[in-house]
Design an enzyme around this catalytic site. Structure first.
Site, PDB file in Angstrom:
ATOM      1  N   ASP A  77       0.840  -1.194   0.000  1.00 17.91           N
ATOM      2  CA  ASP A  77       0.000   0.000   0.000  1.00 17.91           C
ATOM      3  C   ASP A  77       0.875   1.244   0.000  1.00 17.91           C
ATOM      4  O   ASP A  77       2.039   1.212   0.415  1.00 17.91           O
ATOM      5  CB  ASP A  77      -0.957   0.013   1.192  1.00 17.91           C
ATOM      6  CG  ASP A  77      -0.245   0.054   2.538  1.00 17.91           C
ATOM      7  OD1 ASP A  77       0.739  -0.704   2.719  1.00 17.91           O
ATOM      8  OD2 ASP A  77      -0.668   0.831   3.412  1.00 17.91           O
ATOM      9  N   GLU A 141       0.561   1.550   5.933  1.00 15.61           N
ATOM     10  CA  GLU A 141       0.623   2.996   6.086  1.00 15.61           C
ATOM     11  C   GLU A 141      -0.367   3.550   7.111  1.00 15.61           C
ATOM     12  O   GLU A 141      -0.176   4.648   7.622  1.00 15.61           O
ATOM     13  CB  GLU A 141       0.393   3.687   4.727  1.00 15.61           C
ATOM     14  CG  GLU A 141       1.471   3.428   3.695  1.00 15.61           C
ATOM     15  CD  GLU A 141       2.765   4.183   3.991  1.00 15.61           C
ATOM     16  OE1 GLU A 141       2.838   4.840   5.039  1.00 15.61           O
ATOM     17  OE2 GLU A 141       3.699   4.094   3.175  1.00 15.61           O
TER      18      GLU A 141
END
Length: 375
Positions: A77, A141
């Site tokens: 991600d 994240e």
């Protein structure tokens, strides 16, 4: 293709997938990698942990299936693009003047491509040695959501490993640890009233502002020899529904970065006492710090591998950001852990993010050396 070409081609392929988080969607990228790794001799497990959210485990066993493999981990991600315009296509994988551009180039799709290419190049050493385990996660994240889901997945059994390499951007400089993260949501409750008659209400924003003033100079704890001073930052504030009403609710989020000498529970308790009874705390993220002893034999070997790539003697360094190692390391038997990747630390989360092509190619050779360190 050789390993260098494989790494560049694979990085560019990964950059073409939009894996921005939030909202988070690693499905197509993970499916591509699952097929790619399976075709190149890995046994794979593709694990869904939410809608369009996936983790991927890939294993190549050595001569002794009970031996502790070398583990690599990386997340697929990326953060959003930001508001500033990009000069280079964020999903194009363009190479200009020795720089490979794209969201996630440094953080950290180039590293994922590099350690996969290194594994393919050194399959014989892997199969006659202890084997390798690749852990590719989603949701890193936003607080290591994918790694946490992996640990809670009843269909996954993580083996104890010899060592763990985290491919976060370090410009191929070996990093022996990182700070922990404690994210707290602080809420105040007031009483609504008409904005023209504020004396009839209790302004929750004022309560929050008073609390923020109190904790602004809060000290989470004593400095750490390597990680230095722990930090606190109020990152967001939210309150009120309309300008002509007294707000009855307000919240602000606090980001605290810690070290191994500090206990998160004790920090939370002291912060709550300082903020006052009008503030209710909720823990959003609680990730421990990671630190491997500099004298660990495997760490010393990795430093020897990295030494020719840098000017001057290598220092024992840590970084302030967190990684999936916060959760994965203990689950893997608490092995020595190094953070080591080709990405540029200063380019993470930046507009026109790039990874230097020569650092990408350098990392393929570096990971290959580490694979060949043996048992």
């Amino acid at each position: 293709m050789n390993a260098a070409e494989d790494a560049i081609t694979l990085t560019r392929a990964l950059l073409r997938f939009d894996t921005i988080n939030p909202p988070g969607d690693e499905s197509l990228c993970m499916a591509f990698l699952a097929d790619y790794l399976q075709r190149h001799g890995f046994e794979i497990q593709l694990r869904r942990f939410a809608d369009k959210r996936y983790n991927l485990l890939a294993r190549m066993d050595g001569k002794d299936k009970d031996a502790r493999p070398l583990a690599f981990t990386g997340h697929l991600d990326t953060v959003p693009l930001g508001n500033a315009p990009w000069r280079h296509d964020a999903f194009g994988g363009e190479i200009v003047d020795g720089k490979l551009y794209g969201r996630g180039a440094s953080d950290m799709k180039a590293a994922v491509a590099a350690f996969i290419a290194a594994c393919m190049q050194h399959q014989q050493a892997i199969r006659t040695g202890n084997g390798v385990l690749l852990m590719l996660t989603g949701g890193e994240e936003t607080g290591c959501d994918g790694a946490r889901a992996l640990l809670e997945d009843a269909g996954v059994v993580l083996p104890p490993v010899k060592a763990l390499i985290v491919g976060e951007p370090t410009s191929n400089y070996p990093i022996i640890g990182h700070k922990g993260a404690l994210w707290l949501r602080c809420e105040t409750q007031g009483k609504t009233a008409h904005g023209a008659m504020p004396e009839l209400g209790i302004n929750a924003i004022y309560l929050a502002a008073e609390a923020i003033g109190k904790i602004r100079n809060f000290e989470p704890g004593a400095p750490h020899p390597l990680m230095k001073q722990p930090t606190l930052n109020v990152g967001t504030v939210s309150g009120g529904l309309n300008i002509n009403s007294v707000p009855d609710r307000c919240s602000f989020d606090v980001d605290i970065r810690t070290a191994p000498n500090l206990q998160h529970g004790e920090i939370r308790q002291r912060l709550a006492a300082m903020a006052g009874e009008q503030v209710r705390l909720t823990t959003l993220v609680d990730l421990p710090s990671v630190l491997t002893e500099p004298g660990d034999p495997w760490i010393k070997q990795v430093f020897q591998c990295c030494r020719p790539l840098h000017d001057g003697p290598l220092e024992h360094r840590v970084v302030p950001y967190f990684t999936d190692a916060s959760l994965l390391r203990d689950a893997l038997g608490s092995p020595p852990c190094i953070i080591l990747g080709p990405g540029e630390p200063a380019m993470a989360h930046q507009t026109d993010e790039y990874c230097l092509v020569d650092k990408l190619l350098q990392s393929v050779d570096l990971y290959g050396e580490i694979i060949n360190l043996g048992g």
